[in-house]
Scaffold this motif. Structure first.
Motif, PDB file in Angstrom:
ATOM      1  N   ARG A 195       8.009   2.961   0.014  1.00  0.00           N
ATOM      2  CA  ARG A 195       6.726   3.612   0.318  1.00  0.00           C
ATOM      3  C   ARG A 195       5.568   2.880  -0.367  1.00  0.00           C
ATOM      4  NH1 ARG A 195       8.993   9.687  -0.141  1.00  0.00           N
ATOM      5  NH2 ARG A 195       9.698   9.860   2.007  1.00  0.00           N
ATOM      6  N   GLU A 250       4.810  -0.209   1.585  1.00  0.00           N
ATOM      7  CA  GLU A 250       4.096   0.136   2.808  1.00  0.00           C
ATOM      8  C   GLU A 250       2.622   0.410   2.514  1.00  0.00           C
ATOM      9  OE1 GLU A 250       3.534   0.912   6.870  1.00  0.00           O
ATOM     10  OE2 GLU A 250       5.218  -0.014   5.836  1.00  0.00           O
ATOM     11  N   ASP A 251       2.350   1.101   1.413  1.00  0.00           N
ATOM     12  CA  ASP A 251       0.957   1.359   1.021  1.00  0.00           C
ATOM     13  C   ASP A 251       0.227   0.054   0.699  1.00  0.00           C
ATOM     14  OD1 ASP A 251       1.326   4.048   1.360  1.00  0.00           O
ATOM     15  OD2 ASP A 251       1.622   4.480  -0.781  1.00  0.00           O
ATOM     16  N   CYS A 252       0.893  -0.864   0.034  1.00  0.00           N
ATOM     17  CA  CYS A 252       0.278  -2.154  -0.303  1.00  0.00           C
ATOM     18  C   CYS A 252      -0.056  -2.952   0.953  1.00  0.00           C
ATOM     19  CB  CYS A 252       1.214  -2.972  -1.197  1.00  0.00           C
ATOM     20  SG  CYS A 252       1.362  -2.305  -2.860  1.00  0.00           S
ATOM     21  N   ARG A 253       0.766  -2.828   1.968  1.00  0.00           N
ATOM     22  CA  ARG A 253       0.535  -3.540   3.221  1.00  0.00           C
ATOM     23  C   ARG A 253      -0.767  -3.112   3.879  1.00  0.00           C
ATOM     24  NH1 ARG A 253       1.420  -2.893   8.641  1.00  0.00           N
ATOM     25  NH2 ARG A 253       2.183  -0.797   8.355  1.00  0.00           N
ATOM     26  N   LEU A 254      -1.191  -1.894   3.630  1.00  0.00           N
ATOM     27  CA  LEU A 254      -2.393  -1.357   4.259  1.00  0.00           C
ATOM     28  C   LEU A 254      -3.685  -1.719   3.513  1.00  0.00           C
ATOM     29  CD1 LEU A 254      -0.972   2.169   5.129  1.00  0.00           C
ATOM     30  CD2 LEU A 254      -1.168   0.179   6.629  1.00  0.00           C
ATOM     31  N   VAL A 255      -3.567  -2.317   2.332  1.00  0.00           N
ATOM     32  CA  VAL A 255      -4.751  -2.678   1.543  1.00  0.00           C
ATOM     33  C   VAL A 255      -5.448  -3.857   2.197  1.00  0.00           C
ATOM     34  CG1 VAL A 255      -5.555  -3.584  -0.676  1.00  0.00           C
ATOM     35  CG2 VAL A 255      -3.776  -1.822  -0.617  1.00  0.00           C
ATOM     36  N   GLU A 256      -6.778  -3.760   2.351  1.00  0.00           N
ATOM     37  CA  GLU A 256      -7.578  -4.848   2.905  1.00  0.00           C
ATOM     38  C   GLU A 256      -8.661  -5.207   1.915  1.00  0.00           C
ATOM     39  OE1 GLU A 256      -9.126  -4.135   6.776  1.00  0.00           O
ATOM     40  OE2 GLU A 256      -7.193  -3.472   7.569  1.00  0.00           O
TER      41      GLU A 256
END
Length: 160
Positions: free
Chosen positions: A32, A35-41
């Motif tokens: 999880r 997955e949260d890190c993947r959403l960081v822009e």
């Protein structure tokens, strides 16, 4: 405070997981988090440059423009002719022999055998003259401009 994921950097998050049932809760939590890190822009790179660096770059750009104008005023084309005299060996001792009957590896006949030059061949002088055009008159200004552009590239993290 500086942002943790800012600047011209790349961030990698490595998530370790296990298939063992006893580590299931920790594995799900790690997945999880990944997955949260993947959403960081990250925001645009221009926002990541500090005000002092931006003002330094603006000063460099202004000085480069001044130097370019000065170069246009001072620089001009010039022509230079260079003459060189070379001493070459005539290789007129030892001789050369044509063997018309020798068969070559790639087909065809004929080879030239050169005799050993004993060092007593005639020495000839050959003169060459080369004419070319070049820009001159603003060498110091060009050197200063290159130094400023190198400094600008370093400030922007683009290397030299």
């Amino acid at each position: 405070p500086e942002p943790a994921l800012g600047g011209r950097s790349r961030t990698v998050v490595l998530v370790c997981a296990s298939r063992e049932p006893e580590h299931a809760d920790e594995t799900v939590g790690s997945l999880r988090f990944g997955e949260d890190c993947r959403l960081v822009e990250r925001s645009g790179a221009t926002d990541q440059i500090s005000k002092s660096v931006r003002s330094t770059i603006a000063a460099i750009d202004a000085e480069v423009q001044e130097i370019e104008a000065l170069i246009k005023k001072k620089e001009h084309w010039a022509t230079r002719t260079t003459k060189k005299t070379l001493t070459v060996s005539a290789m007129d001792s030892g001789g050369a022999v044509l063997d018309e009957n020798e068969v070559m590896a790639l087909g065809g006949k004929g080879s030239v055998l050169f005799g050993r030059d004993e060092g007593d061949s005639a020495q000839l002088e050959a003169a060459a003259q080369v004419t070319g055009s070049f820009l001159t008159g603003a060498e110091a200004e060009r050197a200063r401009m290159e130094a400023l552009l190198d400094k600008r590239r370093r400030l922007l993290g683009k290397g030299v």
